[in-house]
Design an enzyme around this catalytic site. Structure first.
Site, PDB file in Angstrom:
ATOM      1  N   THR A 147      -9.697   1.710  12.443  1.00 54.61           N
ATOM      2  CA  THR A 147      -8.909   0.530  12.091  1.00 54.61           C
ATOM      3  C   THR A 147      -7.813   0.279  13.113  1.00 54.61           C
ATOM      4  OG1 THR A 147      -9.311   0.870   9.744  1.00 54.61           O
ATOM      5  CG2 THR A 147      -7.416  -0.479  10.315  1.00 54.61           C
ATOM      6  N   CYS A 148      -7.055   1.301  13.449  1.00 54.66           N
ATOM      7  CA  CYS A 148      -5.881   1.110  14.313  1.00 54.66           C
ATOM      8  C   CYS A 148      -6.260   0.450  15.636  1.00 54.66           C
ATOM      9  CB  CYS A 148      -5.209   2.458  14.565  1.00 54.66           C
ATOM     10  SG  CYS A 148      -3.883   2.349  15.758  1.00 54.66           S
ATOM     11  N   CYS A 176      -3.549  -1.927  14.102  1.00 49.17           N
ATOM     12  CA  CYS A 176      -2.278  -1.846  14.854  1.00 49.17           C
ATOM     13  C   CYS A 176      -2.341  -2.395  16.277  1.00 49.17           C
ATOM     14  CB  CYS A 176      -1.826  -0.392  14.968  1.00 49.17           C
ATOM     15  SG  CYS A 176      -2.204   0.632  13.564  1.00 49.17           S
ATOM     16  N   LYS A 223      -3.346  -6.137  16.634  1.00 46.72           N
ATOM     17  CA  LYS A 223      -2.240  -6.851  15.962  1.00 46.72           C
ATOM     18  C   LYS A 223      -1.028  -6.930  16.872  1.00 46.72           C
ATOM     19  CE  LYS A 223       0.833  -4.801  14.251  1.00 46.72           C
ATOM     20  NZ  LYS A 223       0.822  -4.032  13.031  1.00 46.72           N
ATOM     21  N   TYR A 244       2.972  -5.491   4.611  1.00 49.75           N
ATOM     22  CA  TYR A 244       2.991  -5.445   6.081  1.00 49.75           C
ATOM     23  C   TYR A 244       2.090  -6.528   6.700  1.00 49.75           C
ATOM     24  CZ  TYR A 244       4.631  -0.486   6.301  1.00 49.75           C
ATOM     25  OH  TYR A 244       5.308   0.690   6.227  1.00 49.75           O
ATOM     26  N   ILE A 245       0.835  -6.546   6.250  1.00 44.91           N
ATOM     27  CA  ILE A 245      -0.150  -7.366   6.950  1.00 44.91           C
ATOM     28  C   ILE A 245       0.162  -8.845   6.770  1.00 44.91           C
ATOM     29  CG2 ILE A 245      -2.616  -7.967   7.047  1.00 44.91           C
ATOM     30  CD1 ILE A 245      -3.269  -5.059   6.513  1.00 44.91           C
ATOM     31  N   GLU A 281       3.304  -9.707   8.934  1.00 46.09           N
ATOM     32  CA  GLU A 281       3.064  -9.677  10.386  1.00 46.09           C
ATOM     33  C   GLU A 281       2.200 -10.854  10.818  1.00 46.09           C
ATOM     34  OE1 GLU A 281       3.542  -4.865  11.000  1.00 46.09           O
ATOM     35  OE2 GLU A 281       1.521  -5.677  10.967  1.00 46.09           O
ATOM     36  N   GLY A 338      -3.629  -5.563   0.217  1.00 50.19           N
ATOM     37  CA  GLY A 338      -3.775  -4.115   0.200  1.00 50.19           C
ATOM     38  C   GLY A 338      -5.109  -3.673   0.767  1.00 50.19           C
ATOM     39  N   ASP A 393      -6.125   7.469   5.810  1.00 45.62           N
ATOM     40  CA  ASP A 393      -6.107   6.434   4.768  1.00 45.62           C
ATOM     41  C   ASP A 393      -7.087   6.707   3.629  1.00 45.62           C
ATOM     42  OD1 ASP A 393      -4.297   5.237   6.412  1.00 45.62           O
ATOM     43  OD2 ASP A 393      -5.400   3.351   6.666  1.00 45.62           O
ATOM     44  N   ALA A 452       7.560   0.638  10.919  1.00 43.44           N
ATOM     45  CA  ALA A 452       8.032  -0.670  11.396  1.00 43.44           C
ATOM     46  C   ALA A 452       7.127  -1.763  10.867  1.00 43.44           C
ATOM     47  CB  ALA A 452       8.031  -0.700  12.918  1.00 43.44           C
ATOM     48  N   HIS A 479      26.339   0.265  26.092  1.00 45.89           N
ATOM     49  CA  HIS A 479      26.811  -1.108  25.926  1.00 45.89           C
ATOM     50  C   HIS A 479      26.369  -1.981  27.083  1.00 45.89           C
ATOM     51  CE1 HIS A 479      29.433  -4.239  24.422  1.00 45.89           C
ATOM     52  NE2 HIS A 479      29.913  -4.394  25.628  1.00 45.89           N
ATOM     53  N   GLU A 508      23.571   0.206  20.020  1.00 44.86           N
ATOM     54  CA  GLU A 508      24.943   0.725  19.894  1.00 44.86           C
ATOM     55  C   GLU A 508      25.507   0.452  18.502  1.00 44.86           C
ATOM     56  OE1 GLU A 508      28.151  -1.308  22.145  1.00 44.86           O
ATOM     57  OE2 GLU A 508      26.664  -2.850  22.603  1.00 44.86           O
TER      58      GLU A 508
HETATM   59  P1  NDP Z   1       0.397  -3.579   1.191  1.00 44.60           P
HETATM   60  O1  NDP Z   1       0.012  -2.584   0.199  1.00 44.60           O
HETATM   61  O2  NDP Z   1       1.513  -3.283   2.141  1.00 44.60           O
HETATM   62  O3  NDP Z   1       0.730  -4.957   0.499  1.00 44.60           O
HETATM   63  C1  NDP Z   1      -0.168  -5.564  -0.368  1.00 44.60           C
HETATM   64  C2  NDP Z   1       0.472  -6.825  -0.879  1.00 44.60           C
HETATM   65  O4  NDP Z   1      -0.468  -7.566  -1.633  1.00 44.60           O
HETATM   66  C3  NDP Z   1       1.660  -6.548  -1.768  1.00 44.60           C
HETATM   67  O5  NDP Z   1       2.628  -7.526  -1.491  1.00 44.60           O
HETATM   68  C4  NDP Z   1       1.079  -6.679  -3.161  1.00 44.60           C
HETATM   69  O6  NDP Z   1       2.015  -7.109  -4.122  1.00 44.60           O
HETATM   70  C5  NDP Z   1       0.048  -7.768  -2.952  1.00 44.60           C
HETATM   71  N1  NDP Z   1      -1.076  -7.704  -3.871  1.00 44.60           N
HETATM   72  C6  NDP Z   1      -1.795  -6.614  -4.221  1.00 44.60           C
HETATM   73  N2  NDP Z   1      -2.786  -6.945  -5.074  1.00 44.60           N
HETATM   74  C7  NDP Z   1      -2.680  -8.272  -5.286  1.00 44.60           C
HETATM   75  C8  NDP Z   1      -3.400  -9.201  -6.059  1.00 44.60           C
HETATM   76  N3  NDP Z   1      -4.429  -8.818  -6.804  1.00 44.60           N
HETATM   77  N4  NDP Z   1      -3.007 -10.481  -6.059  1.00 44.60           N
HETATM   78  C9  NDP Z   1      -1.970 -10.877  -5.294  1.00 44.60           C
HETATM   79  N5  NDP Z   1      -1.253 -10.051  -4.516  1.00 44.60           N
HETATM   80  C10 NDP Z   1      -1.602  -8.757  -4.516  1.00 44.60           C
HETATM   81  O7  NDP Z   1      -0.941  -3.909   1.944  1.00 44.60           O
HETATM   82  P2  NDP Z   1      -1.294  -4.626   3.283  1.00 44.60           P
HETATM   83  O8  NDP Z   1      -2.627  -5.204   3.035  1.00 44.60           O
HETATM   84  O9  NDP Z   1      -0.214  -5.514   3.782  1.00 44.60           O
HETATM   85  O10 NDP Z   1      -1.380  -3.394   4.276  1.00 44.60           O
HETATM   86  C11 NDP Z   1      -2.116  -2.258   3.919  1.00 44.60           C
HETATM   87  C12 NDP Z   1      -1.517  -1.003   4.465  1.00 44.60           C
HETATM   88  O11 NDP Z   1      -1.764  -0.923   5.856  1.00 44.60           O
HETATM   89  C13 NDP Z   1       0.001  -0.910   4.343  1.00 44.60           C
HETATM   90  O12 NDP Z   1       0.413  -0.384   3.127  1.00 44.60           O
HETATM   91  C14 NDP Z   1       0.353   0.002   5.480  1.00 44.60           C
HETATM   92  O13 NDP Z   1       0.257   1.310   5.009  1.00 44.60           O
HETATM   93  C15 NDP Z   1      -0.699  -0.278   6.509  1.00 44.60           C
HETATM   94  N6  NDP Z   1      -0.173  -1.152   7.590  1.00 44.60           N
HETATM   95  C16 NDP Z   1       0.857  -0.708   8.365  1.00 44.60           C
HETATM   96  C17 NDP Z   1       1.373  -1.510   9.350  1.00 44.60           C
HETATM   97  C18 NDP Z   1       2.501  -1.039  10.187  1.00 44.60           C
HETATM   98  O14 NDP Z   1       2.779   0.157  10.188  1.00 44.60           O
HETATM   99  N7  NDP Z   1       3.206  -1.922  10.896  1.00 44.60           N
HETATM  100  C19 NDP Z   1       0.829  -2.834   9.627  1.00 44.60           C
HETATM  101  C20 NDP Z   1      -0.236  -3.206   8.731  1.00 44.60           C
HETATM  102  C21 NDP Z   1      -0.708  -2.386   7.765  1.00 44.60           C
HETATM  103  P3  NDP Z   1       3.038  -6.105  -4.826  1.00 44.60           P
HETATM  104  O15 NDP Z   1       4.126  -5.860  -3.830  1.00 44.60           O
HETATM  105  O16 NDP Z   1       3.501  -6.884  -6.018  1.00 44.60           O
HETATM  106  O17 NDP Z   1       2.257  -4.898  -5.183  1.00 44.60           O
END
Ligand code: NDP
Length: 463
Positions: A42-43, A48, A51, A178-179, A182, A262, A303, A341, A436, A441
């Site tokens: 995936t990465c 990552c 992206k 996150y996704i 971003e 997610g 994962d 991040a 600076h 800083e």
């Molecule tokens: P996340 O788990 O971060 O976020 C999922 C989002 O979808 C949440 O806002 C959640 O809401 C919402 N959601 C979940 N189920 C539903 C649903 N049935 N209907 C509507 N909304 C829903 O997942 P991502 O897909 O953004 O990313 C997956 C993982 O990948 C991250 O957790 C992270 O670990 C990794 N990642 C890391 C990055 C980085 O390090 N920069 C970049 C991209 C991914 P709620 O908050 O209410 O649960």
């Protein structure tokens, strides 16, 4: 000991799997690894790395605008999506090759095949239609974007966003993690009319509240529409558009709807149950503190175990696994104080406890915050501020959390992680003389406690 074909068989050639395979082979183990798609996981292939390339691409839009205040006139600037995709694909192919070579050079055997478990020590290679055996098996098959929502077949997910034939005029992104965040910045900056639809009251649940507020304000200033507290009904195709129906009765039309709700562990149809490997919540593989599954010779990392789903964590898990199994030194992965991040624009960098989490844990807190206009924007004219926050245990002065909303926050928080892993106190942060003029800083010059509430805007103008 029975005569197995390999000492270690790794299923999955992503960040975790490749690291474990390479290092175990370097330690003298007879290693094989199977990957059904491309090496890198995936990465590298659909996460990552591409992206971040997209983040760079989209950030030029702001750089070009900001350059005007510095005296530059840039005429005829145009963005070409196919060029970005082509160049990104070339870079990714190169990296994927490096991942593959790393295992080969270490003496590992590569199977470009789907591998499934047949028994505790037996792996079936699906394309090759044959079985191989191994003393130890490591499952590092990662995850995939969830499509678990009605009408998902009319939507794309992040995997697809890397291969769109053309840039849509409009996009709805579902989710507030996150996704979603971003990609909202990426697409908006590339000129796509972007709307984020999130079911909660505030995006990025789990991050510090002040960072979430600041990011939401900044996103809205950039023109990203936020639809909050929005429960979704369904998605359907309407002409050339996709219609997202909300439970409230409202609907949103866009050329593309992207689900970022997610990710799910890749555990389906892998023979896990048959081999006795138990699954936990959301279909992820259940492991103990040493990443061992319910079958003693089968381990799982990254994962697929749904612990802390970040690439560097999978790599760390892999290193602990090799030490445990081939270094004969049981090593538990340390998932404490992992910096992370969000590549929004500006970024969020975070490590440790949020103010809310620290209060819930019963700490008495000193909160230090600085909210300032970065020097760069004195001439760019961009209406954008930065925010940094230290969450400090008032009793011990130890820094419990650091939260940064600023350009390059990911770079900054990586270095803060070194200090925090060493148990640094606020006094030790303050003992470091500032560099600076920099953004960093601010992290060592915060003097004023904000026990409750926020620093008034402008309290720390330009450092
Ligand atoms: P996340 O788990 O971060 O976020 C999922 C989002 O979808 C949440 O806002 C959640 O809401 C919402 N959601 C979940 N189920 C539903 C649903 N049935 N209907 C509507 N909304 C829903 O997942 P991502 O897909 O953004 O990313 C997956 C993982 O990948 C991250 O957790 C992270 O670990 C990794 N990642 C890391 C990055 C980085 O390090 N920069 C970049 C991209 C991914 P709620 O908050 O209410 O649960």
């Amino acid at each position: 000991m029975p005569n197995y074909d390999f000492d270690l068989f790794v299923i999955g050639g992503g960040s975790g799997g490749v690291r474990a395979a390479r290092v175990s082979a370097e330690m003298g183990a007879r290693v094989a690894i199977a990957e059904e798609n491309r090496f890198g996981g995936t990465c590298v292939i659909r996460g990552c790395v591409p992206k971040k390339l997209f983040v760079y691409a989209s950030h030029y839009a702001e750089e070009l605008e900001d350059a005007r205040g510095y005296g530059w006139t840039i005429e005829g600037a145009r963005f070409d999506w196919p060029t970005l995709i082509r160049n990104k694909d070339r870079a990714i192919a190169h990296l994927s090759g490096i991942y593959r070579k790393a295992v080969e050079n270490a003496g590992g055997t590569i199977f470009e095949d789907r591998a499934v478990l047949k028994a505790a020590h037996t792996i079936h290679l699906v394309k090759a239609k044959r079985d191989v055996t191994a003393a130890t098996i490591l499952i590092a098959t990662g995850g995939k974007p969830s499509r678990n929502i009605a009408g998902a077949e009319n939507c794309i997910v992040s995997d697809d966003a890397f291969h769109l034939e053309k840039l849509p005029k409009s996009m709805v992104i579902v989710g507030g993690g996150y996704i979603a965040i971003e990609f909202a910045h990426i697409f908006q900056n590339l000129g796509v009319e972007t709307t984020v639809v999130y079911r909660g009251p505030k995006i990025l649940r789990g991050f510090d509240d002040d960072m979430r507020d600041m990011l939401q304000d900044t996103m809205q200033k950039k023109g990203i529409k936020l639809v909050l507290n929005a429960a979704l009904g369904s998605f359907e195709k309407k002409g050339g558009l996709v219609r997202a129906r909300l439970a409230s009765g409202e609907s949103l039309d866009a050329e593309q709807v992207m689900l970022a709700i997610g990710r799910e562990a890749n555990t389906a149809d892998m023979g896990l149950e048959q081999a006795g490997v138990a699954l936990g919540k959301h279909g992820a593989i259940q492991v103990d503190e040493l990443s061992r599954t319910t079958v003693p010779n089968i381990y799982a990392i990254g994962d697929v175990t749904d612990r802390l789903n970040l690439t560097p964590v999978a790599i760390h898990d892999a290193m602990c696994f090799t030490r445990t199994v081939f270094g004969h030194k049981p090593t538990k992965p340390d998932h404490n104080l992992v910096a992370t991040a969000v590549f929004s624009q500006p970024e969020i960098g975070a490590i440790g406890l949020t103010e809310e989490a620290a209060r819930t844990k019963g700490y008495t807190l000193d909160i230090y915050e600085t909210n300032y206009r970065p020097l760069r924007h004195a001439l760019s004219g961009r209406d954008e501020r930065a925010l940094m926050k230290l969450v400090v245990d008032a009793k011990t002065d130890r820094v419990l959390g650091c939260h940064i909303f600023a350009d390059e926050a990911g770079e900054l928080v990586q270095l803060v992680a070194v200090a925090m892993k060493m148990g640094a106190t606020k006094a030790q942060f303050s003992a470091a003389v500032a560099v600076h003029p920099t953004a960093a800083e601010e992290l060592v010059t915060m003097r004023r406690k904000v026990v409750a509430g926020r620093v008034p805007q402008g309290a720390n103008e330009i450092g």
